[in-house]
Design a protein around this motif. Sequence first.
Motif, PDB file in Angstrom:
ATOM      1  N   ILE A  57       0.828  -1.206   0.000  1.00 31.76           N
ATOM      2  CA  ILE A  57       0.000   0.000   0.000  1.00 31.76           C
ATOM      3  C   ILE A  57       0.860   1.253   0.000  1.00 31.76           C
ATOM      4  N   VAL A  58       1.920   1.236   0.787  1.00 27.92           N
ATOM      5  CA  VAL A  58       2.819   2.387   0.809  1.00 27.92           C
ATOM      6  C   VAL A  58       3.467   2.575  -0.568  1.00 27.92           C
ATOM      7  N   LYS A  59       3.880   1.463  -1.191  1.00 30.13           N
ATOM      8  CA  LYS A  59       4.455   1.546  -2.531  1.00 30.13           C
ATOM      9  C   LYS A  59       3.413   2.049  -3.528  1.00 30.13           C
ATOM     10  N   PHE A  60       2.168   1.605  -3.351  1.00 30.34           N
ATOM     11  CA  PHE A  60       1.077   2.046  -4.228  1.00 30.34           C
ATOM     12  C   PHE A  60       0.913   3.554  -4.136  1.00 30.34           C
ATOM     13  N   ILE A  61       0.900   4.070  -2.914  1.00 36.60           N
ATOM     14  CA  ILE A  61       0.726   5.504  -2.713  1.00 36.60           C
ATOM     15  C   ILE A  61       1.872   6.287  -3.342  1.00 36.60           C
ATOM     16  N   CYS A  62       3.079   5.717  -3.257  1.00 38.33           N
ATOM     17  CA  CYS A  62       4.255   6.371  -3.831  1.00 38.33           C
ATOM     18  C   CYS A  62       4.456   6.027  -5.300  1.00 38.33           C
ATOM     19  N   ARG A  63       3.518   5.236  -5.861  1.00 34.69           N
ATOM     20  CA  ARG A  63       3.577   4.832  -7.272  1.00 34.69           C
ATOM     21  C   ARG A  63       4.864   4.062  -7.588  1.00 34.69           C
ATOM     22  N   GLU A  64       5.225   3.143  -6.692  1.00 24.04           N
ATOM     23  CA  GLU A  64       6.410   2.324  -6.894  1.00 24.04           C
ATOM     24  C   GLU A  64       6.068   0.836  -6.900  1.00 24.04           C
ATOM     25  N   ALA A  65       4.778   0.493  -6.858  1.00 20.37           N
ATOM     26  CA  ALA A  65       4.367  -0.908  -6.807  1.00 20.37           C
ATOM     27  C   ALA A  65       4.567  -1.580  -8.161  1.00 20.37           C
ATOM     28  N   THR A  66       5.003  -2.829  -8.125  1.00 19.52           N
ATOM     29  CA  THR A  66       5.171  -3.605  -9.351  1.00 19.52           C
ATOM     30  C   THR A  66       3.825  -4.185  -9.776  1.00 19.52           C
ATOM     31  N   ALA A  67       3.781  -4.744 -10.983  1.00 18.24           N
ATOM     32  CA  ALA A  67       2.543  -5.357 -11.477  1.00 18.24           C
ATOM     33  C   ALA A  67       2.121  -6.515 -10.580  1.00 18.24           C
ATOM     34  N   GLN A  68       3.098  -7.304 -10.113  1.00 15.41           N
ATOM     35  CA  GLN A  68       2.783  -8.430  -9.233  1.00 15.41           C
ATOM     36  C   GLN A  68       2.223  -7.949  -7.902  1.00 15.41           C
ATOM     37  N   GLU A  69       2.781  -6.850  -7.387  1.00 15.87           N
ATOM     38  CA  GLU A  69       2.282  -6.318  -6.116  1.00 15.87           C
ATOM     39  C   GLU A  69       0.884  -5.742  -6.275  1.00 15.87           C
ATOM     40  N   LEU A  70       0.616  -5.127  -7.424  1.00 14.17           N
ATOM     41  CA  LEU A  70      -0.722  -4.596  -7.681  1.00 14.17           C
ATOM     42  C   LEU A  70      -1.745  -5.718  -7.765  1.00 14.17           C
ATOM     43  N   ASP A  71      -1.336  -6.865  -8.319  1.00 10.10           N
ATOM     44  CA  ASP A  71      -2.235  -8.017  -8.378  1.00 10.10           C
ATOM     45  C   ASP A  71      -2.596  -8.490  -6.966  1.00 10.10           C
ATOM     46  N   LYS A  72      -1.589  -8.522  -6.076  1.00 12.69           N
ATOM     47  CA  LYS A  72      -1.842  -8.933  -4.690  1.00 12.69           C
ATOM     48  C   LYS A  72      -2.761  -7.938  -3.990  1.00 12.69           C
ATOM     49  N   LEU A  73      -2.532  -6.655  -4.271  1.00 16.62           N
ATOM     50  CA  LEU A  73      -3.379  -5.626  -3.672  1.00 16.62           C
ATOM     51  C   LEU A  73      -4.812  -5.764  -4.160  1.00 16.62           C
ATOM     52  N   GLU A  74      -4.974  -6.080  -5.438  1.00 14.35           N
ATOM     53  CA  GLU A  74      -6.312  -6.233  -6.007  1.00 14.35           C
ATOM     54  C   GLU A  74      -7.068  -7.378  -5.338  1.00 14.35           C
ATOM     55  N   VAL A  75      -6.362  -8.487  -5.078  1.00  9.82           N
ATOM     56  CA  VAL A  75      -6.982  -9.624  -4.390  1.00  9.82           C
ATOM     57  C   VAL A  75      -7.387  -9.215  -2.977  1.00  9.82           C
ATOM     58  N   TRP A  76      -6.504  -8.494  -2.284  1.00 11.96           N
ATOM     59  CA  TRP A  76      -6.775  -8.051  -0.917  1.00 11.96           C
ATOM     60  C   TRP A  76      -7.990  -7.132  -0.870  1.00 11.96           C
TER      61      TRP A  76
END
Length: 386
Positions: free
Chosen positions: A9-28
Motif C-alpha cells: 500500500i505504501v508503494k502504491f501511494i508512492c507509485r512504486e508498486a510492481t505489477a505483481q504487487e498490484l495483483d496482490k493488492l487487487e486480491v486483498w
Amino acid sequence: MSTEIESIIVKFICREATAQELDKLEVWLKSSDNTKVFKQLLRVNFAIDNSLNHFNDAKIHQILNEQIKHHQKAKMRKKNMRISLYALAAVALIIFGSAFYLKFEKNNLNQQNVTPNIVDVSDEVPGAILTLEDGAEVLLKNGDTYQNNGVKSDGKQLIYDKNEDSDKVVFNYLTVPRGAQFELKLSDGTKVWLNSDSKLKYPESFIKGESRIVHLLYGEAYFEVSPSNLHDGSLFEVRNEERIIQVLGTQFNVKSYKEETKTYTTLVEGRILLKSRDEKYALKPNDQIIYNKERAEYKKQQVNVFNEISWKNGIFSFEDKKLKDILKVLSRWYDVEFDLRNHQLGEEEFVGVLSKDQDIEEILEGIKSSGIINSYQMNQEIIIIN
C-alpha cells in the motif's frame, strides 16, 4: 493486515508498486472491510492538506513538514494539487501503527467542517451495453444478472465460457459509457478492463489455430492476455485503427480516445510488437509508444506504468499532468462537461492521486485549494471553472 500488504500500500501511494504487487493488492481489496481501510488512506491526504496547521501531534507535524520540504526542493517549479506523496506514505506508516487517523479526523476535521464527502458510486453508474451479432442490445447493469448460451454477467463483469473449436467468427461489441468501467473475460481466458467511454469488438469464441483478434474501436483498455502456449501458439492481436499489437501472452494498456490527438500503448510485462504500415516497434516492460495523429509520428519512451494502469483499480495517478488533461479524465469518470474560462490555467501541471470513489466537488475543492483556480460553478452537467 499483513506486513506485506502494508508495504504494498505504501508503494502504491508512492507509485512504486510492481505489477505483481498490484495483483496482490487487487486480491486483498476484494474484501469490503479492506476496501474501506484503503479508501481511508486515499482520503487522508485531503484531510492533512486542509488541517495541517490545526493538529497538535508534534511528532507527526515534524515528519510531514520534513517530507514536504524535501518534496518542494525536488519539484520547485511544479504546482502540487495535494500533499506530497512521500508525506502521505509517512502518514500511512503511522496509521498502520496507531489509531491516529480516527483521532485526527474526529478532533480536527469535524471542527474545521472539511470532512471530505467520499461516496461509493458503484450502484449509480450506468451499465455497459453488450451488442450481439444480430444487433440486439443487452444492458449490463450493476446488480442485474445475464446468462445466455455460455455468456454470463453480474453487471460488473462479462464472462465468455465457450469452446474455442469454432469454425465461424461471431463478433460481439461491448460499449462502456462515460462514468462507468467494466471487466471482460474472453473465451480464451484473456482478461480485459475497459475504461469509461470505450468500445471493444471481439469474437464470442476464437477459431483454433488462428490469431486471436480483437478491435479497440475507441477508448482505453488494459489487457491481461492468456499465453499463446495454451492455445497452440496462436498470437493475440489488438487492432486499433491502422495499428496492430501482437502478443504471445502479456499485460499492456492501450489508450485511444476519439477526441484526443494522441494514442498510447504501454507495456507492463512480457513483450509486444506494435506494427503500423511500414513501421514496427518492439516494446519491453515500461516502454510506451505514443502516436501523434496530427503529425502521423511515433515516439517511444520509458514511463512509470503505475500512472498508466492505475485507472483499472479506480485510481487516477498523475505526475506533472496538465489541468486540461486531468479535466478530460474527470469528464469521463463523472460524465460531466467542463468549461475552462481561462485556457492558460489548462497548462498548469499537478502531481497527485485521485480516487473514483471521491465526490467530484471534493476533487474540485482540492484543485481550488492549490491556488490555481479561483472558483468553480456546478450547473447541472456543466462545471464552469474560473
